[in-house]
Design an enzyme around this catalytic site. Sequence first.
Site, PDB file in Angstrom:
ATOM      1  N   PRO A  18     -10.838  -5.118   4.435  1.00  0.00           N
ATOM      2  CA  PRO A  18      -9.958  -4.625   3.919  1.00  0.00           C
ATOM      3  C   PRO A  18      -8.479  -4.547   4.346  1.00  0.00           C
ATOM      4  CG  PRO A  18     -11.711  -3.539   4.908  1.00  0.00           C
ATOM      5  CD  PRO A  18     -12.197  -4.790   4.602  1.00  0.00           C
ATOM      6  N   GLY A  19      -7.561  -5.479   4.322  1.00  0.00           N
ATOM      7  CA  GLY A  19      -6.659  -5.380   5.464  1.00  0.00           C
ATOM      8  C   GLY A  19      -5.634  -4.113   5.440  1.00  0.00           C
ATOM      9  N   ARG A  20      -5.257  -4.587   3.370  1.00  0.00           N
ATOM     10  CA  ARG A  20      -3.736  -3.448   4.293  1.00  0.00           C
ATOM     11  C   ARG A  20      -4.129  -1.867   4.082  1.00  0.00           C
ATOM     12  NH1 ARG A  20       0.585  -4.456  -0.063  1.00  0.00           N
ATOM     13  NH2 ARG A  20      -1.142  -6.043  -0.980  1.00  0.00           N
ATOM     14  N   ARG A  74       9.558  -7.448   1.560  1.00  0.00           N
ATOM     15  CA  ARG A  74       8.686  -6.971   0.441  1.00  0.00           C
ATOM     16  C   ARG A  74       8.988  -6.430  -0.857  1.00  0.00           C
ATOM     17  NH1 ARG A  74       4.915  -3.656   0.090  1.00  0.00           N
ATOM     18  NH2 ARG A  74       3.419  -4.934  -1.204  1.00  0.00           N
ATOM     19  N   CYS A  88      23.066 -11.723   5.659  1.00  0.00           N
ATOM     20  CA  CYS A  88      23.659 -12.131   4.224  1.00  0.00           C
ATOM     21  C   CYS A  88      23.134 -12.278   3.394  1.00  0.00           C
ATOM     22  CB  CYS A  88      24.913 -12.873   5.774  1.00  0.00           C
ATOM     23  SG  CYS A  88      25.423 -12.062   6.391  1.00  0.00           S
ATOM     24  N   GLU A  89      22.952 -12.007   2.239  1.00  0.00           N
ATOM     25  CA  GLU A  89      22.625 -11.765   0.736  1.00  0.00           C
ATOM     26  C   GLU A  89      22.100 -10.116   0.496  1.00  0.00           C
ATOM     27  OE1 GLU A  89      19.008 -14.348   2.347  1.00  0.00           O
ATOM     28  OE2 GLU A  89      18.011 -13.587   0.119  1.00  0.00           O
ATOM     29  N   TYR A 123       1.779  -5.903   6.213  1.00  0.00           N
ATOM     30  CA  TYR A 123       2.581  -7.474   5.708  1.00  0.00           C
ATOM     31  C   TYR A 123       4.140  -6.570   5.842  1.00  0.00           C
ATOM     32  CZ  TYR A 123      -1.734  -7.849   3.433  1.00  0.00           C
ATOM     33  OH  TYR A 123      -2.965  -8.153   3.463  1.00  0.00           O
TER      34      TYR A 123
HETATM   35  N1  LLP Z   1      -9.072 -11.816   1.560  1.00  0.00           N
HETATM   36  C1  LLP Z   1      -8.355 -12.540   1.499  1.00  0.00           C
HETATM   37  C2  LLP Z   1      -8.972 -14.148   1.190  1.00  0.00           C
HETATM   38  C3  LLP Z   1      -6.652 -11.748   1.623  1.00  0.00           C
HETATM   39  O1  LLP Z   1      -6.606 -12.882   0.916  1.00  0.00           O
HETATM   40  C4  LLP Z   1      -6.278 -10.914   1.401  1.00  0.00           C
HETATM   41  C5  LLP Z   1      -5.043 -10.717   0.929  1.00  0.00           C
HETATM   42  C6  LLP Z   1      -7.629 -10.160   2.111  1.00  0.00           C
HETATM   43  C7  LLP Z   1      -8.490 -10.380   2.208  1.00  0.00           C
HETATM   44  C8  LLP Z   1      -6.954  -8.795   1.839  1.00  0.00           C
HETATM   45  O2  LLP Z   1      -6.470  -7.656   0.740  1.00  0.00           O
HETATM   46  P1  LLP Z   1      -5.758  -6.566   0.572  1.00  0.00           P
HETATM   47  O3  LLP Z   1      -7.069  -5.396   1.527  1.00  0.00           O
HETATM   48  O4  LLP Z   1      -4.835  -6.314   2.013  1.00  0.00           O
HETATM   49  O5  LLP Z   1      -5.331  -6.034  -0.038  1.00  0.00           O
HETATM   50  N2  LLP Z   1       1.989  -9.660   1.329  1.00  0.00           N
HETATM   51  C9  LLP Z   1       1.803  -9.011   0.082  1.00  0.00           C
HETATM   52  C10 LLP Z   1      -0.225  -9.081   0.168  1.00  0.00           C
HETATM   53  C11 LLP Z   1      -0.524 -10.773   0.483  1.00  0.00           C
HETATM   54  C12 LLP Z   1      -2.241  -9.993   0.272  1.00  0.00           C
HETATM   55  C13 LLP Z   1      -3.074 -11.617   0.699  1.00  0.00           C
HETATM   56  N3  LLP Z   1      -4.374 -11.809   0.416  1.00  0.00           N
HETATM   57  C14 LLP Z   1       1.900  -8.057   0.386  1.00  0.00           C
HETATM   58  O6  LLP Z   1       2.574  -7.889   1.243  1.00  0.00           O
HETATM   59  O7  LLP Z   1       1.289  -6.795  -1.243  1.00  0.00           O
END
Ligand code: LLP
Length: 431
Positions: free
Chosen positions: A290-292, A329, A360-361, A390
Amino acid sequence: MISSNLVNNNGILYFNGISVLDLVKEYGTGMYVMDEERIREKCRAYQDALHKAFGNNAKAYYASKAASFKRIYEIVQEEGMGVDVVSLGEIYTAMKAGFDLKDAAFHSNNKTDEDIRYAMEHGIGCFVVDNKEELDAINDIASSMGKKQNVLLRLTPGIDPHTFAAVATGRVDSKFGSSIETGQAEEMALHALTLTNVNLKGFHCHVGSQVFDSDVYIDSAKIMLAFIALMKQKHGFVTEVLDLGGGFGVRYTEDDPYLDIAKEIERLSVCIKEECASHGIAVPFIAMEPGRSIVADAGITLYTVGTVKRITGYKNYVSIDGGMTDNPRFALYKSKYTVYLANKMDEENDFECSVVGRCCESGDIIQENVKLPSSVKRGDIVCVCTTGAYNYAMASNYNRIPRLPVVMVSHGKSYLAVRRESLDDIVRNDL
Ligand code: LLP
């Protein structure tokens, strides 16, 4: 309030117990503010649910692409999580934070030889291998270093995650991984087994980000476990690790659903155990990345209003001292956000406007169709919610605008985790 750590206190927004106006006084705007306790709470939600379901046979790896700076790696390490890294920059940041790289998994669909060697020299725990060229390069480099390197293979289960296209990755035609459906996954696995300097531990999939449909995780787990069963029955290969990729979707607006991490993982674990039993295979070590959902709703961005432009009969604009350089985003994905006027929380939100940046856009928009009090004016403070993921990670110096600081709030006190870039930082690499 969209985020649990935000409270309206007599018209002033408080974040995790602190008035945002006090934060603004101390650190200036624009700035990211993050709630350390909330980050820890989310780490624990994943770790506890995984341990409850699988005992020590599971682990969460924080996908540090969501927010990568030293303090975050310290926090997730203290919480007992591993990390997912995708570049030498993230690896270096983790190392500088004292993160033990044996708990790190290295992703990316195109790792250079330099990337591979650097990661191996610094004891990376595992590579998540995207393709055959990479697999061979890892084998060669490991051989030259007299090592046997642990790897997972990234597979595409062929699933549409019902999220926006730019972050959907699980389909057969994805740029990531090898497809199960086309037979490429099996070929890659058999090839890995012929290599003497890689140790194939198992398989990885990540179907997409900001996914709310929990059946997507269940379906991809089923496909991956069927593949794991096939590898055992047909080739006698026992898979030790199954990594199911990123975490669950998060709420950006009142319209987004609320997902309970513990319940979702419990549901997923029941399915995994049933599938393993029906295939007659042992439950592998389960990893998630998990990231987000670890950092998104722990973060807000505070800005100061500069101008309010009323184009009578057409449109209204509120310009803030930030924009697509600190939050690209909306420009990239039309992402939705909840926006408050932090110093006028008791006034009626009857003024519809676009909150825009100062690049500037025209595409430099934070959010359209925002409702703010009609008294909005220069000097007011805008709060954009759920910007912990992100945002800082995707910030740029477009128009030579310095990146914003990251301020952490913990137990009613604030501290600087990333300082504001200076004008000298802007010319640092210019010769
Ligand atoms: N594992 C892999 C292999 C991934 O590619 C990603 C996210 C994650 C885990 C984490 O996913 P999450 O838990 O964060 O959903 N920039 C975009 C999001 C790109 C996500 C890329 N990969 C945004 O701002 O929504």
